[in-house]
Motif scaffolding. Structure first.
Motif, PDB file in Angstrom:
ATOM      1  N   TYR A  30       0.752  -1.319  -0.009  1.00 43.25           N
ATOM      2  CA  TYR A  30      -0.162   0.312  -0.500  1.00 43.25           C
ATOM      3  C   TYR A  30       0.888   1.034   0.062  1.00 43.25           C
ATOM      4  CZ  TYR A  30      -4.312  -3.088   1.038  1.00 43.25           C
ATOM      5  OH  TYR A  30      -4.974  -3.843   1.208  1.00 43.25           O
ATOM      6  N   LYS A  31       0.226   2.402  -0.648  1.00 47.82           N
ATOM      7  CA  LYS A  31       0.618   3.957  -0.449  1.00 47.82           C
ATOM      8  C   LYS A  31       0.482   4.593   0.561  1.00 47.82           C
ATOM      9  CE  LYS A  31       1.430   7.657  -2.631  1.00 47.82           C
ATOM     10  NZ  LYS A  31       1.149   9.353  -4.399  1.00 47.82           N
ATOM     11  N   VAL A  32       0.541   4.759   1.600  1.00 50.30           N
ATOM     12  CA  VAL A  32       0.728   5.444   3.337  1.00 50.30           C
ATOM     13  C   VAL A  32       1.119   6.864   3.097  1.00 50.30           C
ATOM     14  CG1 VAL A  32       0.458   5.119   5.561  1.00 50.30           C
ATOM     15  CG2 VAL A  32       1.146   3.386   4.380  1.00 50.30           C
ATOM     16  N   LEU A  33       0.070   7.434   3.321  1.00 47.00           N
ATOM     17  CA  LEU A  33       0.248   8.767   3.612  1.00 47.00           C
ATOM     18  C   LEU A  33      -0.041   9.273   5.010  1.00 47.00           C
ATOM     19  CD1 LEU A  33      -0.610   8.368   0.542  1.00 47.00           C
ATOM     20  CD2 LEU A  33      -0.338  11.103   0.253  1.00 47.00           C
ATOM     21  N   THR A  34       0.743  10.111   5.983  1.00 51.46           N
ATOM     22  CA  THR A  34       0.415  10.144   7.339  1.00 51.46           C
ATOM     23  C   THR A  34      -0.329  12.085   7.581  1.00 51.46           C
ATOM     24  OG1 THR A  34       2.456  11.149   8.139  1.00 51.46           O
ATOM     25  CG2 THR A  34       1.660   8.341   7.987  1.00 51.46           C
ATOM     26  N   ALA A  35      -1.001  12.248   8.620  1.00 52.38           N
ATOM     27  CA  ALA A  35      -1.412  13.175   9.156  1.00 52.38           C
ATOM     28  C   ALA A  35      -1.328  13.287  10.440  1.00 52.38           C
ATOM     29  CB  ALA A  35      -2.800  13.686   8.274  1.00 52.38           C
ATOM     30  N   SER A  36      -0.973  13.952  11.312  1.00 51.95           N
ATOM     31  CA  SER A  36      -0.960  14.596  12.968  1.00 51.95           C
ATOM     32  C   SER A  36      -1.801  14.402  13.219  1.00 51.95           C
ATOM     33  CB  SER A  36       0.366  14.754  13.122  1.00 51.95           C
ATOM     34  OG  SER A  36       0.684  16.175  12.837  1.00 51.95           O
ATOM     35  N   ASP A  37      -2.284  15.029  12.681  1.00 50.54           N
ATOM     36  CA  ASP A  37      -4.084  15.780  12.660  1.00 50.54           C
ATOM     37  C   ASP A  37      -5.169  16.215  12.378  1.00 50.54           C
ATOM     38  OD1 ASP A  37      -4.381  18.691  11.520  1.00 50.54           O
ATOM     39  OD2 ASP A  37      -2.484  18.637  12.336  1.00 50.54           O
ATOM     40  N   GLY A  38      -6.649  16.084  12.490  1.00 48.07           N
ATOM     41  CA  GLY A  38      -7.391  15.793  11.725  1.00 48.07           C
ATOM     42  C   GLY A  38      -7.520  17.332  10.283  1.00 48.07           C
ATOM     43  N   VAL A  39      -6.844  18.748  10.520  1.00 44.34           N
ATOM     44  CA  VAL A  39      -6.583  19.833   9.885  1.00 44.34           C
ATOM     45  C   VAL A  39      -5.338  19.256   8.499  1.00 44.34           C
ATOM     46  CG1 VAL A  39      -6.070  22.106   9.425  1.00 44.34           C
ATOM     47  CG2 VAL A  39      -7.663  20.954  11.300  1.00 44.34           C
ATOM     48  N   GLU A  40      -4.611  18.165   8.823  1.00 46.11           N
ATOM     49  CA  GLU A  40      -3.613  17.846   7.905  1.00 46.11           C
ATOM     50  C   GLU A  40      -4.697  17.074   7.283  1.00 46.11           C
ATOM     51  OE1 GLU A  40       0.623  16.450   7.780  1.00 46.11           O
ATOM     52  OE2 GLU A  40      -0.197  17.260  10.139  1.00 46.11           O
ATOM     53  N   ALA A  41      -4.818  15.866   8.180  1.00 44.60           N
ATOM     54  CA  ALA A  41      -5.951  15.058   7.478  1.00 44.60           C
ATOM     55  C   ALA A  41      -6.851  15.434   5.563  1.00 44.60           C
ATOM     56  CB  ALA A  41      -6.070  14.000   8.097  1.00 44.60           C
ATOM     57  N   LEU A  42      -7.206  16.149   6.470  1.00 45.96           N
ATOM     58  CA  LEU A  42      -8.508  16.315   5.318  1.00 45.96           C
ATOM     59  C   LEU A  42      -7.697  17.449   4.314  1.00 45.96           C
ATOM     60  CD1 LEU A  42     -10.882  18.871   6.908  1.00 45.96           C
ATOM     61  CD2 LEU A  42     -11.494  16.526   6.050  1.00 45.96           C
TER      62      LEU A  42
END
Length: 235
Positions: A30-42
């Motif tokens: 899988y290709k994985v992208l990460t975010a450390s909070d909800g704003v970054e995830a959006l």
């Protein structure tokens, strides 16, 4: 299954957990992208073609519940909650907002990867096959359009989450048949784990609240004690 390299979003603020998830998911192609909070995830969701999201609840700036609500405004991709919050009320809230699965920390990483596989397989197999198998299912006052994913009761639309839709569709295709919780889970999500027992109960409870006049004395979805659930064969 992994001929297409699916893109997974991991929204989690614990760096050690993120590192572990990334390691196992990338090893599964899988290709994985990460975010450390909800704003970054959006932002990640906006800029990429994400196929599935793994979401922690307790994150800074925007928590997981708010993130799920935002995702569901525009997308029906599978969402797996991974959280240390393990009460039934937490699970009910997460699933009610539109999450498809709930994994409690600490978790087995191989089990999480298996859940990712199952959710993706069910989601894409379902989307590819639904048009060719389109039909109108009717039980009593309920009418389920399997092509347009619309449930009506007495011609009034009732909103369902993707998982609620799949469970109700399974039951309505075979009125009167008893399905065990394991059978429901495996038909809707894939491989069953003992920790999933309450998850099906939560989904059934939410469906009853939406379709029954009295969810505590249901007319449609009946509990068959010691076995599972069925929808009554009402004409």
């Amino acid at each position: 299954m992994n001929e297409k390299k699916y893109e997974i979003l991991v929204a989690e603020d614990d760096a050690d957990i993120v590192e572990l998830m990334v390691l196992y998911l990338e090893n599964s192609n899988y290709k994985v992208l990460t975010a450390s909070d909800g704003v970054e995830a959006l932002e990640v969701l906006k800029d990429n073609n994400i196929d599935l999201a793994i979401v922690d609840i307790m994150m800074p700036r925007m928590n997981g519940y708010e993130l799920i609500k935002k995702i569901r405004e525009t997308s029906n991709i599978p969402i797996i909650i991974v959280s240390a919050k393990n009460s039934d009320s937490d699970k009910i809230l997460g699933l009610d907002l539109g999450a498809d699965d709930y994994v409690v920390k600490p978790f087995n990483t191989l089990e999480l990867v298996s859940r990712v596989n199952s959710n993706l397989r069910r989601f894409y197999d379902f989307n590819e096959s639904k048009s060719s198998e389109a039909e109108i299912l009717r039980v009593g006052e309920l009418e389920l359009d399997t092509d347009n994913l619309i449930l009506k009761k007495n011609d009034i639309n009732i909103e369902l989450t993707p998982t609620e839709y799949k469970i109700l569709s399974l039951l309505m295709k075979k009125p009167g048949r008893v399905f065990t919780k394991v059978q429901i889970y495996e038909n809707v999500k894939g491989e069953y784990f003992e920790s999933d027992d309450n998850t099906i109960m939560v989904h059934i409870s939410k469906i009853r609240e939406k379709i029954e006049e009295d969810s505590h004395n249901p007319k449609y979805i009946k509990t068959v004690r010691g076995l599972g659930y069925k929808i009554e064969n009402i004409q």
